[in-house]
Structures are given as C-alpha cells and as structure tokens.
Design an enzyme around this catalytic site. Structure first.
Site, short mmCIF file in Angstrom:
data_model
loop_
_atom_site.label_atom_id
_atom_site.label_comp_id
_atom_site.label_asym_id
_atom_site.label_seq_id
_atom_site.Cartn_x
_atom_site.Cartn_y
_atom_site.Cartn_z
N TYR A 144 0.86 -1.18 0.00
CA TYR A 144 0.00 0.00 0.00
C TYR A 144 0.89 1.23 0.00
CZ TYR A 144 -3.48 3.44 1.54
OH TYR A 144 -4.29 4.54 1.63
N ASP A 239 9.43 2.71 -0.25
CA ASP A 239 8.37 3.44 0.46
C ASP A 239 8.54 3.14 1.94
OD1 ASP A 239 4.70 3.55 0.36
OD2 ASP A 239 6.19 4.46 1.68
N LYS A 267 4.45 9.58 8.54
CA LYS A 267 4.16 9.12 9.90
C LYS A 267 5.09 9.73 10.95
CE LYS A 267 2.06 4.92 8.06
NZ LYS A 267 0.63 4.98 8.42
P1 KE4 Z 1 -0.82 8.57 4.22
O1 KE4 Z 1 -1.31 9.22 2.94
O2 KE4 Z 1 -1.91 7.77 4.91
O3 KE4 Z 1 -0.10 9.53 5.17
O4 KE4 Z 1 0.33 7.53 3.82
C1 KE4 Z 1 0.04 6.54 2.85
C2 KE4 Z 1 0.98 5.38 3.02
C3 KE4 Z 1 2.04 5.24 2.13
N1 KE4 Z 1 2.92 4.22 2.25
C4 KE4 Z 1 2.80 3.31 3.25
C5 KE4 Z 1 3.80 2.21 3.34
C6 KE4 Z 1 1.75 3.42 4.19
O5 KE4 Z 1 1.64 2.49 5.19
C7 KE4 Z 1 0.83 4.47 4.08
C8 KE4 Z 1 -0.34 4.64 5.04
N2 KE4 Z 1 -0.53 3.57 5.97
C9 KE4 Z 1 -1.88 3.42 6.47
C10 KE4 Z 1 -1.90 2.23 7.44
N3 KE4 Z 1 -1.66 0.99 6.79
C11 KE4 Z 1 -2.38 4.67 7.10
C12 KE4 Z 1 -3.66 4.53 7.88
C13 KE4 Z 1 -4.86 4.99 7.09
O6 KE4 Z 1 -4.95 4.70 5.88
O7 KE4 Z 1 -5.71 5.64 7.73
#
Ligand code: KE4
Length: 430
Positions: A144, A239, A267
């Site tokens: 993701y 990533d 994060k």
């Molecule tokens: P954000 O756009 O949510 O800040 O980051 C996206 C993203 C990109 N790359 C990785 C490896 C990530 O884990 C994420 C976001 N992770 C999720 C949890 N698996 C955020 C929680 C959510 O979607 O509310």
C-alpha cells in the site's frame, strides 16, 4: 467496556462522513462492531469517549514511536504556534529538518516536504517518470502506497481490508502503466522487465511491508532488486512511510544496508502532525520544480507547526539511538511471548516480527507475500480483535495491518498485553 458515547457519535458521524470515519481503516468493518471514538491519549494509553482506557498498539498507525502526547512534541508545537500557523513562504525550520533528514536517511541527498505519505509516493513516481522518460512502474501485490490512483491496484491496508484492492474510479489508462509482481520474487520482476524493456521508470515497494500484515524480505531480495535496477536504469524507490525512522533511524535501508535511489517518508517524520516527504539522489531530485521541470506543490508543505513537531521528533531519534535498542527489546519480548503462548495452547499460528513491528496471522502457513497472507482466517482475527478490545488492548482492526510499538510500553504493560493474548486465544480456542 461501556461504549455508549462512541455508539451515539458513530450514528451521528454516518450522517455527515462516508462510513462515519475519515479513513476506512478506522472503521471496524472487518472485525465487527462499531469504532470507538477517542477523546485523548497519553503515553501507551488511549481513552475513549466513555472513559475506557486501552493499551494501544497502533500508535496512530506508526507516528507515536515515543508514546502519545510526548511533552517535548507538545511544547515544540505550542512554542511554534506563538509565531503563527502558516506563512506559505520558506522558513528556517524547513532547512533544518531537510538537513537532518539527509543526515539520517542514506538514500536522501535532497528532500521535498509534503503533507502525507500519499503525496510523497505520488510525487516520487512522477519524478521517476520525468527523470527516466518512461511511463510504467512496478509495485508489489498487497503493498500500500497511499490512495493515489496508480497505486490502487492490488493494494493492501484498508483497500484489501474493505475488499477492494483494485478501486473503482481508477481508469484503465492509469492502471495499464502499473505492473504487478509478488513480493519476495525476483524472477517475476525479471519477467516483467523482459516484457517491458526500457519502458519501466521505477520499482516501488515497502522494503518491509506492513500493509498485508508484517512481512519480512527474504535473504538477498532487496539486494537483488538493487542490482536489477542498476542494470536496467530503473529508479528503485523504498516506500518507508511506515518503516522510516522506526526500524532504524535510517529506516529499513539502513537496517538491511540496501540504498534505494529515492525514498518516501511519513508518519514518524511529523511527530503526529500531517507530514510526508520524498527524497533521493541529487541528480533525480534536481528534476523537481522549480529546480527542474517535474511539477509538484503544496499550500501547507513544510508547515511551521508540523515542522516544529517533526524536527523535535527526528532530532530526539537522531540523538538517542538507544531508543531502537529499547524498541527492539519490547518487540522481541511481545512477539516471542505470543509465540510461547501459541505453543502452550497447542496453536500453530504465524507471528511475523521485526523490531517494533509485528503481526499475528491466523494461519499455520509461512507468510512471505500477499497470496500467503490471504490464507489467514479473518473471521478468527475478528474474534481475537474483539476479545482483546474487551480486555483493554487496542489492536489494528484488520488482519492486513502491522502493529506498531512505542517506548512507552513498560514491562508491566507488556505483561498485560501478553496476559490478554493468552486469555483471548484461550477464549477463542478452548
Ligand atoms: P498517508 O497518505 O496515509 O499519510 O500515507 C500513505 C501510506 C504510504 N505508504 C505506506 C507504506 C503506508 O503504510 C501508508 C499509510 N498507511 C496506512 C496504514 N496501513 C495509514 C492509515 C490509514 O490509511 O488511515
């Protein structure tokens, strides 16, 4: 647990917010019941609107590596607020945090701040395409990278949890340039490259995926990707939105000694405020506007309040490497404790663990990619989740999410986590 106020709030929220939440993973759709609404957090605990306290193992999906509401972050934010909240102009703090990130993350020679991990990955792919003049890129099944159109193909995290890893609304024109390979499989990469010779701009992956539950790289895998990208002139993008500043101060790339061409971050980088970043080799980052032709922008990028929180967090992590020793000890104690409980109860479920990240999968199979992760029994996971919640332990409401530990977990709290695990697993299986 009495959750009257959360229930009332959730019913009202659904009138105004799709699904009642501002991010799908927060819904309890995959585990049953309604989400609890959080009123405040401190250290290793969160407190819901009914006054229930929970030991929490999500830590806002990663950022709260030092525990919630840390005084140094709070004080930095309050102090920054005295000068105003946003200027839309360059500030000294942005230079300081950029310099700090380039000193901490091996691949990052230049960095651009954005407001989320999604913005970071979308921008990194665009820059890689601009730099190489190629259109296609490879992502791994189940990884993701945020909700950018080109990534919502075989996407993990909430996309698979909600049952739509390939989201409607992504056009065929977009999807055709996203190529898919299983994680931990170099042969599949070589096959894709042979079939798309000189058309692939980048390979992007979570070096240590957390979005199908935690999965670790097999020996030689990351090194193999590095060699393939060198041979083929492909931009290798790690990533590290989840793993950056968590698995080591330089992230997975420091831990495994494999340096990508670009990295995406998020994060922890914001200390809990909305911050993302992408960076990499100077020759690539010089393609980013206004230095170069690839456009990317943001009204609140480098926001002074967010930078104050992020700079404080990263400075502390940079100056206190003992944090990682502590996190690794905490992670090892919990993961090994759960493995011991499984043996004691005669259960052969799989625990994947690395540093301060771990996942318990309800399958006896080894979990090394998306296909294997999908063998996990998500109904059993739901029962486990609800049982642990009732015992005051707040887990990610999905089998396809890693857990994130913080230094706020004392030995006493670790014992409570393990006791709850034993009681919940007994409840479900005996
Ligand atoms: P954000 O756009 O949510 O800040 O980051 C996206 C993203 C990109 N790359 C990785 C490896 C990530 O884990 C994420 C976001 N992770 C999720 C949890 N698996 C955020 C929680 C959510 O979607 O509310």
């Amino acid at each position: 647990m009495q959750i009257t106020n959360s229930k009332t709030l959730f019913e009202k929220a659904k009138n105004f917010i799709p699904g009642g939440v501002n991010s799908p993973v927060r819904a309890f759709k995959a585990v049953g019941g309604d989400p609890i609404f959080i009123k405040k957090a401190e250290g290793a605990h969160i407190y819901d609107e009914d006054g229930n306290a929970y030991i929490e193992l999500i830590n806002s999906w990663g950022p709260m590596i030092l525990g919630h509401n840390h005084s140094m972050i709070r004080e930095a934010v309050i102090k920054a607020m005295e000068n105003g909240t946003s200027f839309g102009a360059p500030t000294a703090r942005e230079v300081e945090i950029a310099e700090l990130i380039t000193s901490m993350v091996p691949s990052v020679e230049k960095v651009r701040m954005v407001n989320s991990g999604t913005e970071a990955t979308m921008s990194a792919i665009r820059v890689a395409r601009g730099f190489t003049g190629r259109d296609k890129f490879i992502k791994m099944e189940g990884h993701y990278h945020g909700h950018g159109d080109s990534f919502l193909i075989s996407a993990g995290s909430g996309a698979i949890t909600m049952g739509n890893p390939d989201s409607p609304g992504v056009t065929k024109g977009t999807a055709k340039d996203t190529l898919l390979a299983p994680y931990n499989n170099l042969e599949a990469i070589e096959t894709l490259i042979a079939a798309n010779k000189n058309e692939i701009a980048a390979i992007i992956l979570e070096p240590v995926p957390g979005n199908m539950g935690l999965v670790t790289p097999q020996k030689g895998y990351l090194e193999g990707l590095r060699k393939i990208c060198d041979d083929e002139g492909i931009v290798l993008i790690f990533d590290e939105v989840m793993t950056g500043f968590r698995l080591a101060k330089g992230g997975a790339q420091e831990l495994f000694g494999v340096t990508p061409d670009m990295s995406t971050l998020g994060k922890i980088i914001g200390g809990g405020l909305p911050v993302g970043a992408y960076g990499g080799k100077k020759e690539i980052m010089e393609f980013v506007s206004p230095a170069g032709p690839v456009y990317q922008a943001g009204t609140l990028s480098g926001n002074p309040i967010a930078m104050a929180a992020g700079h404080t967090m990263l400075t502390y992590l940079n100056e206190h490497p003992e944090v990682y020793t502590q996190l690794n000890q905490i992670g090892g104690t919990i993961a090994n404790g759960i493995k011991d409980i499984l043996v004691k109860l005669g259960l052969n479920y799989t625990v994947n663990h690395l540093g301060s990240m771990y996942s318990l999968f309800f399958t006896d199979k080894e979990i090394y990619d998306f296909e294997s992760a999908k063998h996990s029994d998500t109904v059993l996971f739901g029962k486990y989740f609800q049982s642990m919640l009732q015992k005051g332990i707040y887990l990610a409401p999905s089998q396809f999410e890693s857990l994130f530990l913080s230094t706020a977990l004392t030995n006493d709290l670790i014992d409570q986590i393990l006791d709850a695990n034993e009681a919940s697993l007994k409840e479900i299986f005996q």
